[in-house]
Design a protein around this motif. Structure first.
Motif, PDB file in Angstrom:
ATOM      1  N   ALA A 164       0.920  -1.234  -0.032  1.00  0.00           N
ATOM      2  CA  ALA A 164      -0.077  -0.032   0.024  1.00  0.00           C
ATOM      3  C   ALA A 164       0.636   1.247  -0.098  1.00  0.00           C
ATOM      4  O   ALA A 164       1.837   1.184   0.778  1.00  0.00           O
ATOM      5  N   PRO A 165       0.614   2.154  -1.078  1.00  0.00           N
ATOM      6  CA  PRO A 165       1.471   3.512  -0.745  1.00  0.00           C
ATOM      7  C   PRO A 165       1.199   3.937   0.815  1.00  0.00           C
ATOM      8  O   PRO A 165       0.278   4.155   1.177  1.00  0.00           O
ATOM      9  N   PRO A 166       2.430   4.306   1.189  1.00  0.00           N
ATOM     10  CA  PRO A 166       2.441   4.819   2.667  1.00  0.00           C
ATOM     11  C   PRO A 166       1.710   5.938   2.903  1.00  0.00           C
ATOM     12  O   PRO A 166       1.487   6.211   4.214  1.00  0.00           O
ATOM     13  N   HIS A 167       1.465   6.824   2.045  1.00  0.00           N
ATOM     14  CA  HIS A 167       0.592   8.203   2.259  1.00  0.00           C
ATOM     15  C   HIS A 167      -0.620   7.767   2.383  1.00  0.00           C
ATOM     16  O   HIS A 167      -1.516   8.841   2.676  1.00  0.00           O
ATOM     17  N   LEU A 168      -1.343   6.819   1.938  1.00  0.00           N
ATOM     18  CA  LEU A 168      -2.729   6.340   2.157  1.00  0.00           C
ATOM     19  C   LEU A 168      -3.186   5.760   3.642  1.00  0.00           C
ATOM     20  O   LEU A 168      -2.350   4.950   3.933  1.00  0.00           O
ATOM     21  N   SER A 169      -4.315   6.242   4.226  1.00  0.00           N
ATOM     22  CA  SER A 169      -4.871   5.712   5.199  1.00  0.00           C
ATOM     23  C   SER A 169      -5.436   4.284   4.635  1.00  0.00           C
ATOM     24  O   SER A 169      -5.599   3.969   3.523  1.00  0.00           O
ATOM     25  N   PRO A 170      -5.808   3.256   5.610  1.00  0.00           N
ATOM     26  CA  PRO A 170      -6.370   2.074   5.292  1.00  0.00           C
ATOM     27  C   PRO A 170      -7.804   2.241   4.486  1.00  0.00           C
ATOM     28  O   PRO A 170      -7.804   1.621   3.564  1.00  0.00           O
ATOM     29  N   ALA A 171      -8.380   3.170   4.557  1.00  0.00           N
ATOM     30  CA  ALA A 171      -9.736   3.531   3.954  1.00  0.00           C
ATOM     31  C   ALA A 171      -9.418   3.806   2.699  1.00  0.00           C
ATOM     32  O   ALA A 171      -9.912   3.483   1.617  1.00  0.00           O
ATOM     33  N   GLU A 172      -8.369   4.798   2.498  1.00  0.00           N
ATOM     34  CA  GLU A 172      -8.157   5.319   1.112  1.00  0.00           C
ATOM     35  C   GLU A 172      -7.398   4.078   0.187  1.00  0.00           C
ATOM     36  O   GLU A 172      -7.519   4.038  -1.026  1.00  0.00           O
ATOM     37  N   ALA A 173      -6.607   3.281   0.757  1.00  0.00           N
ATOM     38  CA  ALA A 173      -5.969   2.110   0.330  1.00  0.00           C
ATOM     39  C   ALA A 173      -7.075   1.254  -0.471  1.00  0.00           C
ATOM     40  O   ALA A 173      -6.852   0.586  -1.370  1.00  0.00           O
TER      41      ALA A 173
END
Length: 378
Positions: free
Chosen positions: A147-156
């Motif tokens: 997962a791209p590290p800048h994303l929250s779990p919901a955004e991912a």
């Protein structure tokens, strides 16, 4: 005991039935050879899931969990097989946040799945047992990306299916796989802004340097697309002269559309044929207006190409996630509800989709990452 969300079969004709949601206790999966066990933190809805509940989607399973989109943390690794190409890298995923490729059976072909009979989207699908509306899922290591590290779990969780569909429609189909073609400031029309695919197509197009224009029936959605996401302009498709309004917004030095990315069908060709340049492209990834659309002789005379597209390959998914990571793109999340057991709240997400209220993705929060306060500890 872990839980998973299913659709429950009840009597009714396709289009008239509406299958209820059912939460069941399930055994905790055990990862097989070269598989990863993922504790899911979030899962996201797609229009496909709404169609499944109406039995308007092929190959439905009532014994496989719902939903294709999910993000989580790798908590266990299956034993590697001898000489497996993925075995050497599987251990590096332990403890890492990942997102799932939302399909199976399509490796790398740029035209279509290598064997269409084996291709399927995940979630309540007869051809795959995997669905992301559950606490844990075991998947092949080859089917995930960090997962791209800048994303929250919901955004991912909001990214996989809509991001992949938008990437293939814009980059593979409209730009023929050559992102450098966008640098010159190509004019792209994305219809139906507010839906997940349309929003990702807008975000990708802006990041590539395109001039992106949008349509919607909602003035607030048009405003958000322009003020918050970088659209150059927008028009309401409820206006009978929206095509003329759009023509007035196009740049004077490039007064035409290079491509249209459309998920509605209907009269899109009739409305845009005079706006699309000779040799331009119309890419259709859905037909929410009707299962048919008109193709005009005037489009033929302008050498306009109509290209159908759906989902995308595993290779395209990898490229899309890398692009999101590089450009720090954040998928738009419309609303989040907490808990797989929150059936009323999840039904509310489906109602948002039915009524077209959402601007972005509708997400279920399943658990917190292990490193966050209150997160699960294994």
């Amino acid at each position: 005991m872990p839980q998973a969300l299913f659709v429950k079969k009840v009597d009714g004709k396709p289009g008239e039935v509406y299958y209820p949601l059912q939460l069941n206790s399930v055994p905790k999966p055990k990862p097989g050879p070269d598989e990863l066990l993922i504790q899911l933190h979030a899962a996201a809805l797609n229009h496909r899931d709404f169609f499944i509940r109406q039995h308007l989607y092929p190959g439905i399973s009532f014994t496989h969990p719902l939903l294709a989109d999910g993000s989580g943390t790798v908590v266990e690794i299956g034993n590697p097989t001898t000489n497996s190409p993925s075995s050497s890298s599987s251990s590096s995923y332990l403890g890492k946040r990942v997102i799932l490729y939302p399909a199976s059976g399509w490796s790398s072909s740029p035209s279509a799945p290598e064997d269409p009979s084996k291709f399927t989207t995940l979630g309540a699908a007869a051809l795959s047992p995997i669905g992301t509306a559950q606490d844990y899922v075991a998947v092949p290591a080859s089917q995930i990306e960090l997962a791209p590290p800048h994303l929250s779990p919901a955004e991912a969780a909001a990214l996989p299916l809509v991001g992949l569909t938008a990437w293939r429609a814009l980059v593979t189909k409209a730009l023929d796989g050559d992102v450098s073609r966008a640098v010159a400031g190509r004019n792209i029309l994305v219809t139906g802004i507010g839906g997940g695919v349309a929003l990702c197509a807008l975000q990708f197009g802006v990041a590539l340097g395109c001039n992106v224009f949008v349509t919607s029936s909602s003035a607030s959605k048009l405003s958000r697309a322009v003020t918050s996401l970088g659209a150059k302009g927008g028009v309401s498709y409820r206006d009978s002269d929206w095509d003329k309004q759009l023509a007035a917004q196009l740049p004077r030095d490039r007064p035409y559309l290079d491509a249209v990315i459309d998920g509605a069908g209907g009269d899109i060709i009739a409305k845009t044929v005079r706006l699309v340049r000779h040799g331009g492209v119309v890419v259709v990834y859905g037909m929410t207006v009707s299962p048919r659309m008109d193709w005009l002789m005037s489009a033929v005379m302008r050498n306009i190409e109509l290209r159908g597209t759906t989902m995308g390959s595993r290779d395209e998914f990898r490229d899309m996630v890398a692009f999101v990571r590089e450009h720090r793109i954040r998928p738009v999340v419309s609303r989040v509800v907490k808990g797989l057991d929150n059936i009323e709240g999840i039904d509310g997400l489906f109602e948002d989709m039915r009524d077209g209220k959402q601007f972005g993705k509708l997400v279920i929060e399943i658990s917190s990452p292990p490193d966050e306060e209150g997160g699960a500890k294994l």
